[in-house]
Design a protein around this motif. Structure first.
Motif, short mmCIF file in Angstrom:
data_model
loop_
_atom_site.label_atom_id
_atom_site.label_comp_id
_atom_site.label_asym_id
_atom_site.label_seq_id
_atom_site.Cartn_x
_atom_site.Cartn_y
_atom_site.Cartn_z
N SER A 97 -50.36 54.71 -16.58
CA SER A 97 -51.67 55.21 -16.02
C SER A 97 -52.24 53.52 -15.25
O SER A 97 -53.41 53.57 -14.72
N PHE A 98 -52.03 52.43 -15.92
CA PHE A 98 -52.30 51.32 -15.19
C PHE A 98 -50.98 50.08 -14.40
O PHE A 98 -50.27 49.99 -15.15
N GLN A 99 -51.85 49.62 -13.77
CA GLN A 99 -50.97 48.16 -13.12
C GLN A 99 -51.23 46.92 -13.47
O GLN A 99 -50.83 46.22 -14.94
N CYS A 100 -52.35 46.25 -12.84
CA CYS A 100 -52.79 45.13 -13.85
C CYS A 100 -53.44 44.99 -15.16
O CYS A 100 -53.54 44.34 -15.80
N PHE A 102 -56.11 45.02 -15.67
CA PHE A 102 -58.49 44.57 -15.68
C PHE A 102 -58.55 45.68 -16.27
O PHE A 102 -59.80 45.54 -17.04
N CYS A 103 -58.47 47.34 -15.66
CA CYS A 103 -59.81 48.08 -14.65
C CYS A 103 -59.84 49.05 -17.14
O CYS A 103 -60.74 49.70 -17.43
N ALA A 104 -58.56 48.53 -17.51
CA ALA A 104 -57.93 49.93 -18.53
C ALA A 104 -59.36 49.47 -19.48
O ALA A 104 -59.52 50.90 -19.96
N LEU A 134 -63.51 51.00 -11.67
CA LEU A 134 -63.35 50.85 -10.46
C LEU A 134 -62.33 50.02 -11.07
O LEU A 134 -61.64 49.81 -11.85
N CYS A 135 -60.94 50.76 -10.03
CA CYS A 135 -59.42 50.45 -10.10
C CYS A 135 -59.17 50.34 -8.72
O CYS A 135 -59.08 51.09 -7.94
N ARG A 136 -58.89 49.50 -8.52
CA ARG A 136 -58.63 48.35 -7.74
C ARG A 136 -56.37 48.67 -7.51
O ARG A 136 -56.00 48.06 -5.71
N CYS A 137 -55.57 48.88 -8.36
CA CYS A 137 -54.50 49.09 -8.30
C CYS A 137 -53.52 50.59 -8.36
O CYS A 137 -52.68 50.59 -7.59
N THR A 138 -54.55 51.47 -8.06
CA THR A 138 -53.53 53.24 -9.04
C THR A 138 -54.54 54.41 -8.27
O THR A 138 -52.72 54.99 -7.81
#
Ligand code: FES
Ligand code: FES
Length: 153
Positions: A97-100, A102-104, A134-138
């Motif tokens: 579900s997550f890439q970087c 940071f939002c996790a 906010l999630c900037r990646c997914t």
């Protein structure tokens, strides 16, 4: 500035810390109490990366003065997973579900609160519950699918 000693129940442990009147909770958690999961994203209440539970409800810890949390119970990501990853966290892993990442931490706590209050939410309710994170990646899809899947297990 005059420092004030405050007491918190943090992830199950009583902690005492000296704070200044203008210290915000996120900075005290990270810099004075060594809790690193809440992140400083926007520092103005917009992104949700600083989310923590305060007395059982999620708050944005960049908007809470540390002194306001005196006597309160704070639970962070470290606290909800101290006995190992939760079912929800495992579902996030299963769905990549997550890439970087940071939002996790904020996203996991927002979803945890949702499932505590509504164990079988509709997709729209999930979207609403995480709308402030906010999630900037997914693009959000793998996050929403993980939450949906966690409800089925
Ligand atoms: S850092 Fe608190 S909401 Fe963005
Ligand atoms: S995974 Fe990078 S911001 Fe969400």
């Amino acid at each position: 500035m005059t420092k004030t000693s405050i007491q918190l129940k943090l992830n199950g442990m009583q902690r005492r810390v000296d704070v200044e009147p203008n210290d915000v909770l996120i900075d005290v958690l990270r810099d004075k109490l060594g809790v690193k999961s809440p992140k400083v994203g926007c520092d103005r209440g917009d992104c949700g990366t600083c989310t923590v539970f305060l007395n059982g409800r999620t708050v944005r810890s960049c908007l809470v003065l540390a002194i306001e949390a005196d006597g309160c119970e704070i639970v962070t990501l470290e606290g909800i997973s101290k006995d190992g990853p939760t079912k929800l966290q495992k579902s996030f892993v299963d769905h990549s579900s997550f890439q970087c990442g940071f939002c996790a931490p904020g996203m996991v706590l927002a979803a945890t609160e949702l499932l505590q209050n509504n164990p079988h939410p509709q997709r729209e309710e999930i979207q609403e519950a995480i709308a402030g994170n906010l999630c900037r990646c997914t693009g959000y899809s793998p996050i929403i699918e993980a939450i949906e899947d966690a409800c089925k297990k």
